[in-house]
Design a protein around this motif. Structure first.
Motif, mmCIF file in Angstrom:
data_model
loop_
_atom_site.group_PDB
_atom_site.id
_atom_site.type_symbol
_atom_site.label_atom_id
_atom_site.label_comp_id
_atom_site.label_asym_id
_atom_site.label_seq_id
_atom_site.Cartn_x
_atom_site.Cartn_y
_atom_site.Cartn_z
ATOM 1 N N ARG A 1 96.696 44.263 -43.628
ATOM 2 C CA ARG A 1 96.151 43.870 -44.935
ATOM 3 C C ARG A 1 96.174 45.054 -45.909
ATOM 4 N NH1 ARG A 1 90.579 41.732 -42.971
ATOM 5 N NH2 ARG A 1 91.024 43.448 -41.597
ATOM 6 N N TYR A 2 95.761 46.230 -45.441
ATOM 7 C CA TYR A 2 95.752 47.423 -46.287
ATOM 8 C C TYR A 2 97.170 47.752 -46.763
ATOM 9 C CZ TYR A 2 95.349 52.278 -47.716
ATOM 10 O OH TYR A 2 95.426 53.436 -48.431
ATOM 11 N N ASN A 3 98.109 47.758 -45.858
ATOM 12 C CA ASN A 3 99.501 48.088 -46.210
ATOM 13 C C ASN A 3 100.095 47.060 -47.175
ATOM 14 O OD1 ASN A 3 99.525 50.426 -44.668
ATOM 15 N ND2 ASN A 3 100.178 49.332 -42.814
ATOM 16 N N ALA A 4 99.759 45.790 -46.987
ATOM 17 C CA ALA A 4 100.265 44.751 -47.883
ATOM 18 C C ALA A 4 99.713 44.932 -49.297
ATOM 19 C CB ALA A 4 99.902 43.380 -47.346
ATOM 20 N N LEU A 5 98.437 45.243 -49.404
ATOM 21 C CA LEU A 5 97.851 45.474 -50.728
ATOM 22 C C LEU A 5 98.419 46.715 -51.394
ATOM 23 C CD1 LEU A 5 94.088 44.593 -50.112
ATOM 24 C CD2 LEU A 5 95.697 43.406 -51.602
ATOM 25 N N MET A 6 98.611 47.776 -50.643
ATOM 26 C CA MET A 6 99.156 49.002 -51.215
ATOM 27 C C MET A 6 100.605 48.787 -51.679
ATOM 28 S SD MET A 6 96.762 51.074 -51.475
ATOM 29 C CE MET A 6 97.654 52.512 -51.982
ATOM 30 N N ASP A 7 101.376 48.040 -50.908
ATOM 31 C CA ASP A 7 102.764 47.767 -51.302
ATOM 32 C C ASP A 7 102.790 46.879 -52.557
ATOM 33 O OD1 ASP A 7 103.812 49.270 -49.270
ATOM 34 O OD2 ASP A 7 104.071 47.567 -47.907
ATOM 35 N N LYS A 8 101.844 45.981 -52.651
ATOM 36 C CA LYS A 8 101.783 45.079 -53.802
ATOM 37 C C LYS A 8 101.470 45.843 -55.097
ATOM 38 C CE LYS A 8 99.194 41.138 -55.587
ATOM 39 N NZ LYS A 8 98.112 40.195 -55.321
#
Length: 77
Positions: free
Chosen positions: A68-75
């Motif tokens: 979840r953290y990585n997905a938000l940061m990539d977004k």
């Protein structure tokens, strides 16, 4: 004693422009400067990209396997 009131702006080089100053030549004058309050400019809304561009070097990179953290940061990059 005569009094005159007018508005003018101080130029970048510090010079004041006084309208019709030539009619006061060869006379002593007294100058009183009163500053008008500064109006606050409306702050422009900035995007999250501008925030990250400005501050990204200040934050330490976080190494995590949290999906979840990585997905938000990539977004938001």
């Amino acid at each position: 004693m005569e009094a005159y009131k007018f508005e003018t702006m101080v130029l970048e080089n510090g010079i004041l422009e006084i309208p019709e100053i030539s009619r006061y030549k060869n006379r002593m004058i007294e100058i009183i400067v009163m500053l008008n309050p500064v109006k606050e400019k409306e702050k422009e809304k900035k995007s999250i990209d501008d925030f990250f561009e400005k501050w990204s070097g200040r934050f330490a990179e976080v190494e995590t396997n949290d999906i979840r953290y990585n997905a938000l940061m990539d977004k938001h990059r």
